[in-house]
Design an enzyme around this catalytic site. Structure first.
Site, mmCIF file in Angstrom:
data_model
loop_
_atom_site.group_PDB
_atom_site.id
_atom_site.type_symbol
_atom_site.label_atom_id
_atom_site.label_comp_id
_atom_site.label_asym_id
_atom_site.label_seq_id
_atom_site.Cartn_x
_atom_site.Cartn_y
_atom_site.Cartn_z
ATOM 1 N N ASP A 251 43.705 26.763 44.088
ATOM 2 C CA ASP A 251 43.650 25.846 42.954
ATOM 3 C C ASP A 251 44.998 25.165 42.740
ATOM 4 O OD1 ASP A 251 45.030 28.007 41.938
ATOM 5 O OD2 ASP A 251 43.619 28.425 40.312
ATOM 6 N N ASP B 136 39.801 29.673 45.924
ATOM 7 C CA ASP B 136 40.024 30.063 44.531
ATOM 8 C C ASP B 136 38.853 29.641 43.650
ATOM 9 O OD1 ASP B 136 42.448 31.426 44.289
ATOM 10 O OD2 ASP B 136 43.625 29.582 44.310
ATOM 11 N N LYS C 5 38.543 33.959 45.701
ATOM 12 C CA LYS C 5 39.662 34.681 45.082
ATOM 13 C C LYS C 5 39.625 34.477 43.577
ATOM 14 C CE LYS C 5 44.100 33.344 45.458
ATOM 15 N NZ LYS C 5 44.568 33.233 44.047
ATOM 16 N N GLU D 91 41.678 35.663 39.717
ATOM 17 C CA GLU D 91 42.905 36.168 39.100
ATOM 18 C C GLU D 91 42.566 37.130 37.962
ATOM 19 O OE1 GLU D 91 45.424 33.026 37.783
ATOM 20 O OE2 GLU D 91 45.504 32.028 39.729
ATOM 21 N N GLU E 263 51.682 38.308 43.119
ATOM 22 C CA GLU E 263 52.562 37.153 42.937
ATOM 23 C C GLU E 263 53.718 37.462 41.995
ATOM 24 O OE1 GLU E 263 52.544 32.385 41.852
ATOM 25 O OE2 GLU E 263 50.637 33.452 42.059
#
Length: 272
Positions: free
Chosen positions: A52, A91, A121, A123, A190
């Site tokens: 993204d 993403d 993916k 988050e 990250e």
């Protein structure tokens, strides 16, 4: 630990787990279009992330939040048409999975069906547990993402290093373990301390992919535009630029303009 390198004609989620167990580091880069993905795949990058981050580097937005599911599918479709070897992970964009597990599943199914991608993916940790379970139950591979999660930038208020304090580090460890138990095949870490990356990587059997997480992750990922130096204002400590395309491309284009203005281009050999 063995460092024997196995040649993969096609990288799968199973391949990544094998790489970790064999002590082979995993390479991962972003791509958002056919031409770039063709180059990245031919260079034998293991995983291509249709991130993204396209919201930033392709569309010029300040954050990753504005990009839509339809736009992610468009970018992913372009990448898939170019790729022969790499595992392609896409993403799920902000707002497409966080609050409603059913919406999360619909979003993931659309990406898989309409783009042909290999995995998605997401988050977050415990707060998106039900969404992750729903997507995995449908047979869709999921990569997790912990630490600095850019989709939550307005909650954090900054892009600074995460999990430096004991409480946040403990939660990250718990979330990583939970994501592995749910069935995620890998986790991006990250912008967290290298020592924490080491602990998480040693704790998990699935591979970790670091971006600003130090050398102890099982693999590394960068935004390809940053690696190539197409961007020039973004200078975090973790970024290594392998080229300075911003300058080289600018010079090439300036030379083209000069040649057109001076009637040097096209010359006699460049016309029919």
């Amino acid at each position: 630990m063995s460092t024997a390198k196995k040649e993969y004609k096609r990288v799968t989620v199973k391949s990544l787990v094998e790489m970790k167990s064999n002590g082979e580091k995993i390479s991962m880069l972003t791509a958002y279009d056919y031409s770039m993905a063709k180059i990245v795949d031919a260079a034998k990058v293991d995983v291509i992330l249709v991130g993204d981050s396209a919201s930033n580097v392709m569309a010029g937005h300040e954050t990753t939040l504005p990009i839509t599911l339809d736009q992610m599918i468009y970018h992913a479709s372009s990448v898939i048409r170019a790729v022969e070897r790499a595992l392609v992970v896409v993403d799920l964009p902000f707002g497409s999975y966080q609050s409603d597990p059913k919406e999360a599943l619909r979003s993931a199914i659309r990406i898989m069906k309409e783009s042909g991608a290999h995995a998605v993916k997401v988050e977050g940790g415990d707060e998106i547990k039900e969404s992750v379970k729903r997507i995995l139950a449908a047979g869709i591979p999921v990569m997790g993402h912990l630490g600095l999660t850019p989709q939550s930038i307005y909650k954090f208020g900054t892009y600074t290093v995460r999990a430096k304090e004991e409480e946040e580090a403990r939660k990250l460890m718990e979330d990583a373990t939970m994501l592995e138990k749910l069935g995620c095949f890998s986790i991006v870490l990250e912008k967290i301390p290298a020592a924490l990356t080491k602990k998480v990587s040693e704790q998990l059997t699935i591979p970790t992919i670091g971006i600003g997480g130090g050398k102890y992750a099982d693999g590394q990922v960068l935004v390809v535009h940053d690696l190539l130096g197409m961007t020039h204002e973004f200078n975090p400590r973790f970024l290594r630029r392998y080229m300075n395309l911003y300058e080289e491309m600018g010079n090439a284009i300036s030379n083209y303009v000069k040649d057109v203005k001076s009637l040097d281009f096209p010359n006699d050999e460049e016309q029919y």
